[in-house]
Design a protein around this motif. Structure first.
Motif, short mmCIF file in Angstrom:
data_model
loop_
_atom_site.label_atom_id
_atom_site.label_comp_id
_atom_site.label_asym_id
_atom_site.label_seq_id
_atom_site.Cartn_x
_atom_site.Cartn_y
_atom_site.Cartn_z
N THR A 111 43.05 32.99 38.63
CA THR A 111 44.19 33.48 39.64
C THR A 111 43.38 34.06 40.87
O THR A 111 42.50 34.77 40.79
N ARG A 112 43.93 33.80 41.95
CA ARG A 112 43.35 34.59 43.10
C ARG A 112 43.52 36.24 42.91
O ARG A 112 42.82 36.80 43.51
N THR A 113 44.75 36.68 42.35
CA THR A 113 44.99 37.99 41.98
C THR A 113 43.95 38.50 41.12
O THR A 113 42.93 39.68 41.35
N GLY A 114 43.55 37.80 40.08
CA GLY A 114 42.63 38.29 38.86
C GLY A 114 41.26 38.35 39.33
O GLY A 114 40.41 39.25 39.00
N LEU A 115 40.83 37.36 40.40
CA LEU A 115 39.33 37.19 40.71
C LEU A 115 39.15 37.91 41.85
O LEU A 115 38.05 38.19 42.15
N GLY A 116 40.19 38.37 42.71
CA GLY A 116 40.01 38.78 44.01
C GLY A 116 40.71 40.32 44.30
O GLY A 116 40.12 41.04 45.05
N ARG A 117 41.63 40.53 43.40
CA ARG A 117 42.35 41.84 43.70
C ARG A 117 42.55 42.87 42.52
O ARG A 117 43.29 43.62 42.61
N ARG A 118 42.08 42.51 41.41
CA ARG A 118 42.14 43.42 40.25
C ARG A 118 40.54 44.06 39.82
O ARG A 118 39.94 43.03 40.01
N ASP A 119 40.63 45.05 39.31
CA ASP A 119 39.35 45.46 38.98
C ASP A 119 39.10 45.03 37.63
O ASP A 119 39.09 45.56 36.51
N GLU A 120 38.42 43.81 37.60
CA GLU A 120 38.11 43.04 36.14
C GLU A 120 36.67 43.30 35.86
O GLU A 120 35.70 43.90 36.43
N LEU A 121 36.28 42.80 34.63
CA LEU A 121 34.95 42.88 34.18
C LEU A 121 34.66 41.66 33.28
O LEU A 121 35.66 40.87 32.68
N GLY A 122 33.54 41.04 33.50
CA GLY A 122 32.93 39.82 32.79
C GLY A 122 31.74 40.02 32.46
O GLY A 122 30.75 40.68 32.82
N VAL A 123 31.24 38.98 31.71
CA VAL A 123 29.66 38.83 31.21
C VAL A 123 29.46 37.43 31.51
O VAL A 123 30.06 36.28 30.92
N ARG A 124 28.31 37.27 32.03
CA ARG A 124 27.81 35.93 32.27
C ARG A 124 26.38 35.79 31.31
O ARG A 124 25.68 36.51 31.24
N PHE A 125 26.48 34.53 30.74
CA PHE A 125 25.51 34.23 29.85
C PHE A 125 24.83 32.69 30.37
O PHE A 125 25.46 32.19 31.08
#
Length: 343
Positions: A111-125
């Motif tokens: 979502t635009r909120t999840g990707l741009g407006r929340r302080d999220e964390l991910g791991v790229r493999f």
């Protein structure tokens, strides 16, 4: 080697989202597997054009309920166009984008909120063995699930509250899903959390039952649809969205279907009688005294900060008021006043 993906000071201050950058690099020209319960459709469609092919795992109930009714219809049309590419996995919580040579796993929904407006964390493999493991997980979930049933989606769109479930807290007609049901045990200390979970399930079932009962008591389908259209107009005019805590839709046990803004009722259906509608109106509404005399019930809010309080007027059949352009404008103005009062 895995890389952590998170917002930088630059992206948090209006720069390009590192999550969006990672996704677009992973999907370019590849066969891509997506999993996310919540999705912003126009973002997803913009990403899909850059893939060679794609498939999607999602929770249709969660996805639909996160949006307004008009947006749910657009989602339904998208699902119908790509029916064989999408599988419905009930209670899906995984968020991942898996390409052939790269993958992103993290906390952010598509979502635009999840990707741009929340302080999220991910791991790229980018390690082949990790990507193969992720694709194997996806294929397992895909094979254990099935495409969402379009007639069940139609029924949920029609029976669910016009406002998003995060605001309403209510559920609607279930969409059957053939995916497995996860029910794992957790290691706990002290009292088990099972009782809390079971209590929540009972509450959701009760809310669903009340919603179906209330809608069924409306004088006609046309009557309820016109009132639901009012909900849509409320959202459009006020600019409130699914994340706004001041907007609440409820189905109280005492009766009716109620919308509140800043804890004040702004629209209620079937509260007094099966045909009644209650509207909020400002103190300076033109011909207010005449409207009060024509209403079947009149209530006034308490004044706040010496400002004249709005009024609640209940009419035996709200359709007359709904179709009166002047009344409708006054009602919308009163709601905007309530939205402005939070600042």
């Amino acid at each position: 080697m895995p890389n952590i993906v998170h917002h930088t000071d630059e992206s948090a201050d209006g720069g390009i989202s590192p999550f969006d950058t990672a996704i677009r690099e992973i999907i370019a020209g590849e066969d891509v597997l997506f999993a996310s319960p919540y999705i912003t459709l126009d973002y997803l469609e913009g990403v899909l054009v850059d893939t060679a092919s794609w498939r999607l795992l999602t929770d249709m109930e969660a996805w639909l309920d996160n949006y307004r009714r008009s947006e749910r219809k657009t989602i339904r049309e998208f699902v119908a166009r790509h029916h064989e590419r999408i599988r419905d996995v009930r209670n899906l919580h995984a968020k991942t984008v898996i390409g052939e040579t790269g993958a992103l796993v993290g906390s952010a929904n598509l979502t635009r909120t999840g990707l741009g407006r929340r302080d999220e964390l991910g791991v790229r493999f980018d390690e082949p063995e990790r990507i193969a493991e992720l694709r194997e997980w996806f294929e397992g979930s895909w094979n254990e699930s099935s495409p969402a049933k379009l007639d069940a989606i139609d029924e949920r769109v029609q029976t669910s509250s016009p406002v998003p479930s995060s605001a309403s807290g209510s559920s609607a007609t279930s969409i059957p899903s053939e995916s497995r049901r996860v029910s794992a045990s957790l290691t706990t200390s002290g009292r088990s959390n099972r009782q809390t979970s079971e209590t929540a399930d009972v509450a959701n079932e009760d809310a669903h039952r009340r919603l179906v009962e209330r809608v069924g008591k409306a004088q006609s389908r046309s009557w309820i649809d016109q009132h639901f259209d009012l909900f849509e107009e409320l959202l459009s005019v006020t600019g409130l969205d699914e994340d706004d805590s001041i907007l609440v839709s409820s189905i109280p046990k005492s009766g009716g279907i109620r919308i509140t803004i800043n804890n004040r009722w702004v629209l209620t259906m079937m509260r007094a009688t099966r045909n009644s509608t209650t509207f909020i109106l400002s103190d300076d509404t033109e011909n207010l005294d005449d409207l009060i005399s024509r209403s079947m019930k009149y209530e006034a809010f308490s004044n706040v900060n010496d400002k004249p309080a709005p009024h609640l007027l209940t009419f035996d059949n709200g359709l007359e008021q709904i179709t009166d352009p002047s009344f409708r404008r006054n009602w919308l103005r009163a709601m905007l006043d309530e939205v402005d009062s939070r600042y």
